[in-house]
Every structure is written in C-alpha cells, then in structure tokens.
Design a protein around this motif. Structure first.
Motif, short mmCIF file in Angstrom:
data_model
loop_
_atom_site.label_atom_id
_atom_site.label_comp_id
_atom_site.label_asym_id
_atom_site.label_seq_id
_atom_site.Cartn_x
_atom_site.Cartn_y
_atom_site.Cartn_z
N PRO A 1 0.84 -1.20 0.00
CA PRO A 1 0.00 0.00 0.00
C PRO A 1 0.87 1.26 0.00
O PRO A 1 1.96 1.28 0.60
N GLY A 2 0.39 2.28 -0.66
CA GLY A 2 1.12 3.54 -0.68
C GLY A 2 2.09 3.69 -1.82
O GLY A 2 2.79 4.71 -1.91
N ALA A 3 2.16 2.69 -2.73
CA ALA A 3 3.11 2.77 -3.85
C ALA A 3 2.62 3.69 -4.96
O ALA A 3 3.37 4.00 -5.88
N GLY A 4 1.34 4.11 -4.91
CA GLY A 4 0.83 5.03 -5.92
C GLY A 4 -0.01 4.36 -6.99
O GLY A 4 -0.12 4.87 -8.11
N LYS A 5 -0.63 3.26 -6.66
CA LYS A 5 -1.43 2.52 -7.66
C LYS A 5 -2.65 3.32 -8.09
O LYS A 5 -2.95 3.41 -9.29
N THR A 6 -3.36 3.90 -7.13
CA THR A 6 -4.56 4.67 -7.46
C THR A 6 -4.21 5.88 -8.32
O THR A 6 -4.90 6.20 -9.30
N GLY A 7 -3.12 6.56 -7.96
CA GLY A 7 -2.69 7.70 -8.75
C GLY A 7 -2.31 7.32 -10.17
O GLY A 7 -2.65 8.02 -11.14
N ALA A 8 -1.61 6.19 -10.31
CA ALA A 8 -1.23 5.72 -11.65
C ALA A 8 -2.46 5.37 -12.46
O ALA A 8 -2.52 5.62 -13.67
N MET A 9 -3.47 4.76 -11.81
CA MET A 9 -4.70 4.41 -12.51
C MET A 9 -5.43 5.66 -12.98
O MET A 9 -5.91 5.72 -14.12
N LEU A 10 -5.50 6.69 -12.13
CA LEU A 10 -6.18 7.93 -12.51
C LEU A 10 -5.44 8.63 -13.66
O LEU A 10 -6.07 9.18 -14.57
N ALA A 11 -4.10 8.59 -13.61
CA ALA A 11 -3.33 9.24 -14.68
C ALA A 11 -3.57 8.53 -16.02
O ALA A 11 -3.74 9.20 -17.05
N ALA A 12 -3.59 7.20 -16.00
CA ALA A 12 -3.85 6.46 -17.24
C ALA A 12 -5.27 6.70 -17.73
O ALA A 12 -5.51 6.84 -18.94
N ALA A 13 -6.22 6.78 -16.79
CA ALA A 13 -7.61 7.01 -17.17
C ALA A 13 -7.79 8.41 -17.77
O ALA A 13 -8.56 8.60 -18.71
N ARG A 14 -7.06 9.39 -17.21
CA ARG A 14 -7.18 10.75 -17.74
C ARG A 14 -6.67 10.82 -19.18
O ARG A 14 -7.23 11.52 -20.02
N ARG A 15 -5.60 10.07 -19.48
CA ARG A 15 -5.06 10.08 -20.84
C ARG A 15 -6.05 9.50 -21.84
O ARG A 15 -6.25 10.05 -22.92
N ILE A 16 -6.68 8.39 -21.49
CA ILE A 16 -7.61 7.79 -22.46
C ILE A 16 -8.91 8.59 -22.53
O ILE A 16 -9.59 8.58 -23.55
N LYS A 17 -9.25 9.30 -21.44
CA LYS A 17 -10.44 10.16 -21.48
C LYS A 17 -10.19 11.32 -22.45
O LYS A 17 -11.07 11.70 -23.23
#
Length: 796
Positions: free
Chosen positions: A19-35
């Motif tokens: 926990p705390g490695a930044g998984k949620t942030g990485a997921m949001l960043a990838a989602a923002r790119r495809i959005k």
C-alpha cells in the motif's frame, strides 16, 4: 461469458508491492489520458483513504454514487455502462447481502457485460502468495484474489517504489497506514518486509509478462529466440554419465537463479534399447525432477532438431548437453549440431566428469523373459521376410520366360518396399540383401552361380542394395513417425477423456472407481487406488487392494515418503506393482498402484510419464471432491443453524432411505458385511428423504473409515410410540469412553484421529439434520463395538 452482441471487456490491473506505492494515482493518470483521447471513462469506486486532495484527483471525471452502505454500486454501473470503469481495491470484501462476496466477482460481471475495467491491488492480496506474505510481514490477510482471475488480466502494470522512499512517505504521514492490518508477530512497514514484498511482486509481474510474450510469439508465428527470461534446457542422452550432465545443469540453474527443464528425446534407435538401459534413462529423468527440473519426454528422428524446436517453442535460450564420444562415423558433437541449427541459442557442453562425476546411475536388467519374447517376435519378422523373398523367387522362376531381368529386379524391389512398410527397417535391409543374392544366383547368367558374365551387373546389384537400404531406412522412419503420431493422439485423447470424466464426479468413491476402471481398460493393467484410513494405513475402498503383504508395505512406503516405489524404481524394485503417490497441492491423497500386463511398459519413458500424469489428474480430482464436500457441509450447516433450511418433508419408507444410502456408498462397504434388519411392514416416516439419506450415508461411511476390514454392520429399526428408532451397530474397536456426545460437535474427532486435519462436520451435520426433524441421535458403546441410535418422526 460475455453477453451476445458484444465482446468481453478488457481488464487492466495496476499492481504494487505494498500500500502507498501510488497505484490509485497511476490508474487515474492512465484514465485521464484515455479520457482525453475520447473514451467514456467513469469512476465506479475510489478509496483515497483520506489522503490527498480527492476533489482535485477526481476533477473532470464522472463519479457514480455509492450504494446505501457506502460501497460500490454494481447495478448502477451496469445501467450506466461506460466504456471504461475505474474501481479501486480489487480484493475488497463486499458487505453481507451483496450479490457477490468479493469485488473481483463484481468486476467479472462487468467484464462479461462488455465494460473495460481499470483496478488496483497489492501483492499481499494474491491468493497463491497469501501465506508467504503473512510469514514475511507477520500480518495475515483475509481478502484475496484468485490467481486464475489475476492471470486473465489483459494488461498488468507494475507500480513500483523503493522501500526507503515508502518509509519516508510513511514517516511524513502521506501514506495511509491506518487501513493496513497489523499482526501480533510483526509490523507491515519494516524495510526487510518491504524489500521482500517488492521482490515477490516484481517476479510475479515478470511471470505475467513472460506469458504475454509467449502468447504474442505464438500468435505472430515468431520462431526467433527472444532472451527475455533466463531458462536452462538440459538434454539427457542415452550414454552413461547423463546423470553428471543433470547435476551440472542443476548447479548452473541454481547459480543463475533460473528455472530449468530436462528433456529426453526418444528416437527409433533408442526405442530398441534393452529394458535395463531404458530403466536407467528413466532414473536420470527422475533425478532431474528431484533436483527441481520440469521434465519432458520428446520423440523425433533428429535429436538436435527436436531439441532446437522445443527450445524455440518454450523460449529457452541456454541448452546444456554432455560431451559425446567422438569416432570416425561421428563428424561433429551434439553441441555443434545444435549450434548449427540455431544461431541464437547458447550451448553449454559438460565434460564427462570422470571419477568426480558423482554416483553413477545404473539399473539392473528387468523382465528378461519379456525381452526374450520381444527378441523372438523380431525374429519372426525376419522369418516372414525370408519366406516372402523365397515365395517371390519361386514365382519368378516358374514365370521366367515371361519376364526380362529388368522386371525381375523391379519385383524384387517391390518386396523390399513392402517388407519395410510392414515390418520396418531391419527386415527391409534383410530383404534387399537376400533379393540381390537371389537375383544373381537364379536369374543372372550363368544361372545357379554367384558369378556373372557382364560387369555391368555390379552396378545393378549395387543399386538394388543401395535402394533397398534407403527404402528400408525411410520406411522405418515413416513407421516410427506414424506410430509416434498414433500414440500421441491416443494419449491426448485418453487424458482428455479421463480428465473430462473425473470433472463430472461428485464423490471420492466415484473418482476411485472410475480411475481404477478406466486405467485398467486403457492399459490392460491391474490398477488400485489406495487411500489412508483414520490411522494413516492404506486401504482399498473398492477391495482391489494388495493381497501380498510385501505389496502393502511398498505402497505404504510410497505414501509416507511421497515418492515412487516398486517396479521400475530404486525402492523395493522387486515388486510387480509401480506405486505412485497421489500428490495434490495440499497433501498426499493416497497411492496409485499399477501392474501392467507387460512389465517392460514401465521402462518406456513416455508410458511411465503417462502413468504419472494419470496419478496427478486423479490426485487433483480427489482434492476437488474433498473440498466440494467440505464446502457443501459448511454451507448446509450454516443454513441449518440460521434456520434458512427449507425441508421437503414426505412420507417415505425407511427401508428405501437406507437402501439409497447403501447404494450411494457403492463399494465403500465392500469389505464390511452389512445385515439389514428392517421389516417390510414398518410404518413410513415423515422426513426430507435426501437429508435423512445423508445421515445414514455418513454413519455407514464412518464404519468403513474407522473400522478394520471384516467388521460386521447391523441396521435394525422398529417403531417406538410416534417415532421410528434406527440402530446402526458394528463390531469394531468402539468409541472413546466418555466422549460419546462430543463426537457430534463440529470439528471433533476420535482419540485416534486427534492429530489429523479435516473438516470434522459429518456427525455434527447428521445431528443437526435429525434435530431439525424433531428427532434425536446419540452414540453408545455396545458390547461388540459402537452403536448409533437415530429416532425420526413417523408419518401421521
């Protein structure tokens, strides 16, 4: 399955070591790119754990409202049906009353609906690594995701961070540590634990990526070697000293920290090796397996080509071979031949080792009588070939005036071809030699002499002999390939049928009976499946077990040591049976005993390998039905205790219920005489017949499990007031004194079984079922053994 009309959605997992490695942030960043690229992206559920600016992180995204319980709302997501849905924490457990117990079950339904899903998870939530992680961190994890689901991900993204960086973030308070469970034996956020978790996560993702590479190479038909992962391939040859090559390959793989595979290529020439030599080769293959290698038996005419083809197929870049003995007929070594066929494979040649090569593996000649019979069978082939040549000569002699010498030679060549097709290479070469001599002696002038007038006949003789040898070689090769293809097809079909049939089995008895029947029919062998009783001693539920005490001792050794024993092995090799332990992922479930019609079958590497595959499939089936029983018992017990069980009461004959229980047990009670003392005119009982049948199945099955063979069982019934009293009494060792009532408690076992693991729900469920009917059940010590008394309500 995806709904008709659209494809299944794609799963993308953002995977981290902790926990705390930044998984949620990485997921949001990838989602923002495809959005931004124009896709419809919706946030289904995001858990920021109170860390960071949630409004800023979610700006620009549509967020689905949570359910009343504050959880992810699956029905709302299905109704909205975006192109891509973001869901945090894949391993999360849903609250009671939800449609699915786990969030990954929700994701599976979304994928079936054609929705792409982005999600996150950490390595401690992977089911196969759950216990390993718990040992490292001292923190048990109850929420897990099955590896089978994790491996279905279309893309796995490793979100990595060093241990020092994470500890710094924990110290600064930017990592949510409150939601991480703590354990009595350790703290999750220790540097040593984090380093180990990071290594495990990186290795697991590397495995996933390697699988993706293999699939890509297969889809694109790429033969070139891609050295993406270090693996070692060890070639086991037929010459003495192969065990030294195996040990050297094991050391090399250990030094490189790489997986390794050992293969043996069986050619037509190697198939003709004596049984003792084939047994020695099998032992070398077994040594490789003991040293941690995956093993494979390959077939082919050209050993280097077969090895290279297998290495390319498995994407193995390093091949280890032994240094061969050079002679005038062998112009280059095996390593040279492999290197010549592939420029991208590294070949390591191991010296013969001499006295420092370690203990040599030898095998005594086995089944000499059968080898003699095989030699006699081969001699008959030459006899029939000679008779065919003689018949051809007599036929041509009678019709010599109607055939010129060219046609005579052609007819002789036809016999060579037919001999090669029918009986193989040796008889074809023998026919070529006999026919050349016959042609010269009977037809070439001067006749009835091996002399000849025209020197050109030397060319004729030479061509006939050379063509005969070539045809014999080709015919033998074709026969070998056809036989190999036929055997492969038969083995594949047999294994498929066996696995398919076992997948339908619901009880241990069915699995054992089908295994014995199927293998006996397929291999023309005597087969027995032996399973442990309550004392750990092996018994045969179908009464096909060992009659010879020596057989039983060997089988028990194989079970206790989880190693092969008996014929064709190093342990108690004088036995006629081969004993293979039934090793499942959790424990040894029993022993498979095989006595083929011909003992030489145990010396054939491919045949022996198939026996081992059958043992693996049978062990897996026994494991499956065991846990099916455990789950069914646990679910039934929960329903009874919660009052949710809806019974289907009916008026039923007690005799019919008992007979159904005996029928369900099959041959389990084969070695226990059963006396059924139930009068035909007894009144009927008012019960749920299926549930009560289960009670009697459990009680009678316990007799087979916990009493020795020959123990008599008596079933007696008579009415008592408004109830039916049924007594099941045996002549076994009896019950533990003073613990008769405790036997009906969940997970309780008798004194003999105290150290053995198991669900222990059988008698507890029986008591719950009987009491749910308004009846009673009790255990008693009788004069002869044990007695269980059940009372059930009579029909009005």
């Amino acid at each position: 399955m995806a709904e008709p009309g659209h494809e299944r959605g794609k799963l993308k997992i953002f995977f981290g070591a902790f926990p705390g490695a930044g998984k949620t942030g990485a997921m949001l960043a990838a989602a923002r790119r495809i959005k931004e690229a124009g896709r419809d992206v919706v946030v289904g559920f995001l858990d920021m754990h109170g860390m960071g600016d949630e409004l800023t992180a979610l700006s620009g995204f549509e967020v689905l409202p949570a359910s009343v319980a504050g959880e992810f709302d699956l029905d709302r997501a299905l109704a909205r049906k975006p192109q891509v849905l973001l869901i945090d924490d894949l391993a999360h457990s849903n609250p009671a009353g939800s449609r699915h117990p786990k969030r990954w079950n929700d994701v599976e339904e979304l994928l079936d609906a054609g929705i792409d899903v982005f999600t996150t998870m950490s390595v401690q939530h992977l089911a196969s690594l759950n216990d390993v992680v718990a040992e490292i961190t001292g923190v048990p994890e109850s929420e897990t995701v099955p590896d089978t689901f994790f491996d279905t991900a279309d893309e796995t993204v490793m979100v990595d961070m060093s241990a020092d960086e994470l500890l710094l973030r924990v110290k600064e308070g930017t990592v949510p540590v409150a939601h991480v469970p703590t354990g009595p034996s350790g703290d999750f956020f220790r540097k040593g634990s984090l380093l180990a978790l990071r290594e495990i996560a990186l290795r697991r993702v590397a495995d996933v990526v390697e699988d993706e590479v293999c699939r890509y190479r297969a889809d694109k038909a790429i033969d070139a070697m891609w050295k993406t992962q270090g693996r070692v391939l060890c070639c086991i040859g037929p010459n003495p000293g192969a065990e030294h090559v195996v040990r050297s390959a094991a050391r090399l793989a250990g030094q490189l920290d790489e997986e390794w595979t050992a293969v043996y290529v069986e050619t037509p020439r190697l198939q003709r090796l004596p049984n003792g030599e084939r047994s020695r080769i099998l032992k070398v293959v077994g040594l490789a397996k003991e040293l941690g290698a995956r093993t494979a038996i390959l077939t082919g005419n050209d050993v280097p080509e077969t090895v290279v083809e297998y290495a390319r197929d498995q994407n193995i870049s390093t091949v280890v071979v032994g240094r061969g003995f050079r002679n005038a007929l062998r112009l280059r070594s095996m390593s040279d031949a492999i290197a010549a066929r592939s420029d991208d494979i590294d070949v390591v040649e191991i010296g013969r080792g001499g006295a420092a090569a370690g203990t040599a593996i030898t095998a005594p000649r086995a089944a000499t009588v059968q080898e003699a019979s095989r030699t006699g069978e081969k001699r008959f082939r030459y006899l029939w070939t000679g008779l065919a040549c003689l018949g051809t000569t007599l036929f041509l002699t009678l019709l010599k005036l109607q055939f010129d010498l060219a046609n005579v030679a052609m007819l002789y060549m036809l016999i060579v071809v037919l001999a090669g097709v029918q009986w193989g290479r040796g008889p074809a070469i023998f026919a070529a030699i006999v026919n050349v001599v016959s042609f010269d002696f009977f037809f070439v002038p001067p006749r009835f002499s091996l002399a000849f007038d025209d020197a050109q006949y030397l060319v004729t003789f030479g061509v006939m002999l050379l063509v005969g040898v070539v045809i014999g070689q080709l015919s033998g090769s074709i026969r070998f390939q056809a036989r190999v293809a036929s055997h492969r097809e038969k083995r594949a079909r047999t294994l498929y049928e066996f696995a398919h049939d076992l997948a339908q089995m619901k009880t241990t008895t069915e699995v054992i009976e089908h295994t014995e029947t199927f293998m006996s029919r397929q291999f023309h062998a005597r087969v027995a499946v032996l399973v442990p009783d309550n004392t750990g001693a092996l018994v045969s539920p179908t009464a096909r077990g060992m009659n010879n005490p020596f057989d039983s001792t060997t089988a028990q050794w194989a079970f206790d040591h989880a190693q092969d024993a008996g014929a064709g092995t190093d342990t108690l090799a004088g036995n006629e049976y081969l004993f293979l332990p039934l090793k499942s992922p959790t424990k040894v479930r029993g022993v498979l005993a095989v006595r083929p019609e011909h003992t030489r079958d145990l010396m054939i590497p491919e045949q022996r390998h198939q026996f081992e595959m059958f043992a693996t499939i049978a062990a897996t089936a026994l494991e499956r039905v065991h846990y099916v029983d455990v789950a069914r018992d646990a679910l039934l017990m929960a329903r009874i205790q919660s009052g949710d069980l809806q019974m289907q009461r009916e008026q039923k004959s007690l005799a019919a219920i008992v007979d159904a229980a005996l029928l369900a047990l099959g041959t389990v009670l084969a070695r226990h005489p059963v006396e059924r003392m139930i009068a035909a005119d007894l009144p009927q009982v008012n019960v749920d017949s299926e549930l009560v049948e289960r009670v009697f199945t459990s009680l009678l099955g316990n007799v087979a499990k916990h009493t020795p063979a020959g123990t008599r069982v008596t079933i007696e019934a008579h009415p008592e007031g408004s109830s039916m009293r049924v007594a099941i009494e045996d002549t076994g060792p009896g019950l533990p004194e003073g613990r008769e009532e405790a036997l009906f408690e969940s997970f309780e076992r008798g004194e003999v079984q105290a150290a053995r693991k198991g669900a222990g729900l059988g008698l507890a469920i029986s008591k719950a079922i009987v009491e749910a009917h308004g009846g009673k059940i009790k255990a008693e010590r009788s004069e002869t053994g044990a007695r269980f008394v059940v009372t059930l309500p009579l029909a009005a």
